[in-house]
Design an enzyme around this catalytic site. Structure first.
Site, mmCIF file in Angstrom:
data_model
loop_
_atom_site.group_PDB
_atom_site.id
_atom_site.type_symbol
_atom_site.label_atom_id
_atom_site.label_comp_id
_atom_site.label_asym_id
_atom_site.label_seq_id
_atom_site.Cartn_x
_atom_site.Cartn_y
_atom_site.Cartn_z
ATOM 1 N N PRO A 27 0.827 -1.209 0.000
ATOM 2 C CG PRO A 27 -0.018 -1.079 2.170
ATOM 3 C CD PRO A 27 0.676 -2.003 1.219
ATOM 4 C CE1 TYR A 186 -0.869 7.738 8.790
ATOM 5 C CE2 TYR A 186 0.151 5.633 8.278
ATOM 6 C CZ TYR A 186 0.016 6.991 8.037
ATOM 7 O OH TYR A 186 0.782 7.603 7.074
HETATM 8 C C1 LIG Z 1 5.087 6.895 -1.077
HETATM 9 C C2 LIG Z 1 4.766 5.859 -0.050
HETATM 10 C C3 LIG Z 1 3.497 5.810 0.499
HETATM 11 C C4 LIG Z 1 3.169 4.851 1.450
HETATM 12 N N1 LIG Z 1 1.863 4.786 1.918
HETATM 13 C C5 LIG Z 1 1.494 3.745 2.705
HETATM 14 C C6 LIG Z 1 0.129 3.515 3.013
HETATM 15 O O1 LIG Z 1 -0.786 4.232 2.576
HETATM 16 N N2 LIG Z 1 -0.173 2.466 3.798
HETATM 17 C C7 LIG Z 1 0.779 1.622 4.298
HETATM 18 O O2 LIG Z 1 0.480 0.677 5.017
HETATM 19 N N3 LIG Z 1 2.102 1.811 3.990
HETATM 20 C C8 LIG Z 1 2.467 2.823 3.195
HETATM 21 N N4 LIG Z 1 3.772 2.953 2.804
HETATM 22 C C9 LIG Z 1 4.763 1.966 3.244
HETATM 23 C C10 LIG Z 1 4.954 0.885 2.187
HETATM 24 O O3 LIG Z 1 3.784 0.081 2.100
HETATM 25 C C11 LIG Z 1 6.134 -0.010 2.542
HETATM 26 O O4 LIG Z 1 5.929 -0.557 3.824
HETATM 27 C C12 LIG Z 1 7.472 0.711 2.532
HETATM 28 O O5 LIG Z 1 7.649 1.410 1.309
HETATM 29 C C13 LIG Z 1 8.620 -0.255 2.737
HETATM 30 O O6 LIG Z 1 8.612 -1.253 1.726
HETATM 31 P P1 LIG Z 1 9.712 -1.230 0.544
HETATM 32 O O7 LIG Z 1 11.033 -1.400 1.233
HETATM 33 O O8 LIG Z 1 9.351 -2.371 -0.348
HETATM 34 O O9 LIG Z 1 9.612 0.100 -0.111
HETATM 35 C C14 LIG Z 1 4.140 3.924 1.883
HETATM 36 C C15 LIG Z 1 5.433 3.977 1.323
HETATM 37 C C16 LIG Z 1 5.744 4.908 0.366
HETATM 38 C C17 LIG Z 1 7.124 4.904 -0.242
#
Ligand SMILES: Cc1cc2nc3c(=O)[nH]c(=O)nc-3n(C[C@H](O)[C@H](O)[C@H](O)COP(=O)(O)O)c2cc1C
Length: 366
Positions: A27, A186
């Site tokens: 997400p 949150y």
């Molecule tokens: C731009 C952005 C927006 C995000 N918005 C949410 C969100 O709405 N809900 C959520 O649970 N995590 C959110 N996250 C966290 C991501 O789901 C994820 O946990 C985080 O990017 C780490 O994973 P990765 O190492 O694969 O990037 C967001 C991350 C990014 C980069």
């Protein structure tokens, strides 16, 4: 025996369905909805790319659930009325058209809301000023304001909000499943976290009380959508406003949290850490492995820096059911196709998210 290289691309059962592979989009809030919270045509194009690129599951950005205190960001999409629910239809259809499942993430921002067109103050478990600073790429500036303590009546309203939004998501928007956002700082995570929850009622005190609101949301959503709709919950230690937080009870807290979620009726637990494979409490298992240990019959999704496919394979081969990619999916909306064809993945370019985190036309060309 499964071909080592292929685990990520192998089908996986989830709540009576089969996802075509084990790679999901995490997400990600992109603040590209209309001012009144309707999903837009640009969002439909953005989300469809992940399905075209081969992901088996796309989890949406956090969607606000009510017209009281849930909205966190201006131009965040909502699911608070039929209009907002219908606006998601083309997004969902675009994802499903290419054989991927679409799950809606439902989110209440609580004390770290920084843009809510319905209310001008925030509510949280306790009237404690949140740590950290508001996020500039979501139009925030400076410290978070001190929230008001949420009353038991308002807790019930917030729970109803999750349940009604879930029903709209399934019945009107056509989503295949629901994820409750219990992570990242949150509202539900504010209840779970001792330093943002100093309540002395049934929602505060020991961790078994601090997880209660999450369990009540799960139970209300389950009752509202029925037993057949895939339902999951996201859990973390770190927060958008406190990256390095650790549960002070360590493994004992993990046992209470994951054990009670296992009994709650969720189909999956989505665990997020900065680096998903690292020990959760300095040594021992990763948080995702604790989830598997204490919720052995629940599907476990792991998230956190898993865009190195070798690493993702290791995590999957250690018994985790799916991995979700955030930045890896932004850089490579076609990550699964590239992986299947041994095409190098692109590195994530953080400038996509600046100065605001809204979806950029250039991404849609990728
Ligand atoms: C731009 C952005 C927006 C995000 N918005 C949410 C969100 O709405 N809900 C959520 O649970 N995590 C959110 N996250 C966290 C991501 O789901 C994820 O946990 C985080 O990017 C780490 O994973 P990765 O190492 O694969 O990037 C967001 C991350 C990014 C980069």
């Amino acid at each position: 025996m499964t071909d080592h290289h292929q685990t990520a691309l192998s089908p996986v059962p989830l709540a009576g369905r089969t996802l075509k592979n084990r790679l999901a989009v995490a997400p990600m809030t992109r603040v590209t909805a209309s001012d009144d919270g309707n999903a837009t045509e640009m969002m439909a194009r953005y989300y469809e790319r992940f399905a075209i690129g081969g992901f088996g599951l796309v989890i949406t950005e956090g969607i606000y659930t009510d017209r009281a205190h849930s909205q966190g960001y201006l131009n965040q999409p909502g699911l608070t009325d039929d209009g907002q629910a219908n606006a998601w239809k083309p997004v969902v259809k675009g994802i499903q058209r290419h054989g991927a499942a679409a799950f809606a993430q439902l989110m209440h921002a609580g004390g770290i809301s920084q843009g809510n067109r319905f209310r001008h103050f925030n509510v949280a478990p306790s009237a404690t000023q949140p740590k950290g600073e508001q996020m500039a790429f979501y139009r925030g500036e400076g410290r978070y304001p001190v929230p008001q303590e949420i009353s038991v009546e308002q807790i019930d309203e917030a729970i109803d909000g999750f349940a009604s939004a879930a029903v709209r998501a399934v019945d009107l928007s056509g989503f295949d499943g629901i994820e409750i956002h219990g992570a990242n700082g949150y509202l539900l995570d504010q209840f779970l976290t001792s330093y943002t929850n100093s309540r002395d009622d049934k929602y505060g005190g020991p961790i078994a009380n601090r997880i209660r609101m999450t369990l009540e949301v799960i139970s209300a959503v389950r009752a509202a959508v029925g037993s057949k709709v895939p339902l999951g919950v996201r859990i973390s230690q770190g927060k958008v406003n406190d990256f390095h937080h650790k549960w002070e009870g360590g493994e004992k807290d993990a046992e209470v949290v994951f054990g009670s979620l296992a009994d709650s009726g969720v189909d999956y637990i989505h665990v997020t850490e900065f680096e998903a494979w690292k020990p959760a409490f300095g040594s021992g298992l990763s948080l995702a492995q604790y989830a598997k240990k204490f919720a052995p019959n629940t599907t476990i999704l792991a998230n956190g820096s898993l865009h190195d496919a070798e690493r993702a394979e290791q995590v999957l081969n250690s018994g985790i059911d799916l991995v979700t990619l955030g930045r890896g999916a932004l850089a490579n909306p076609d990550f699964p196709m590239r992986y299947a064809q041994s095409i190098a993945q692109r590195d994530f370019n953080p400038s996509i998210l600046g100065p605001l985190a809204n979806i950029k036309e250039t991404e849609l060309e990728m």
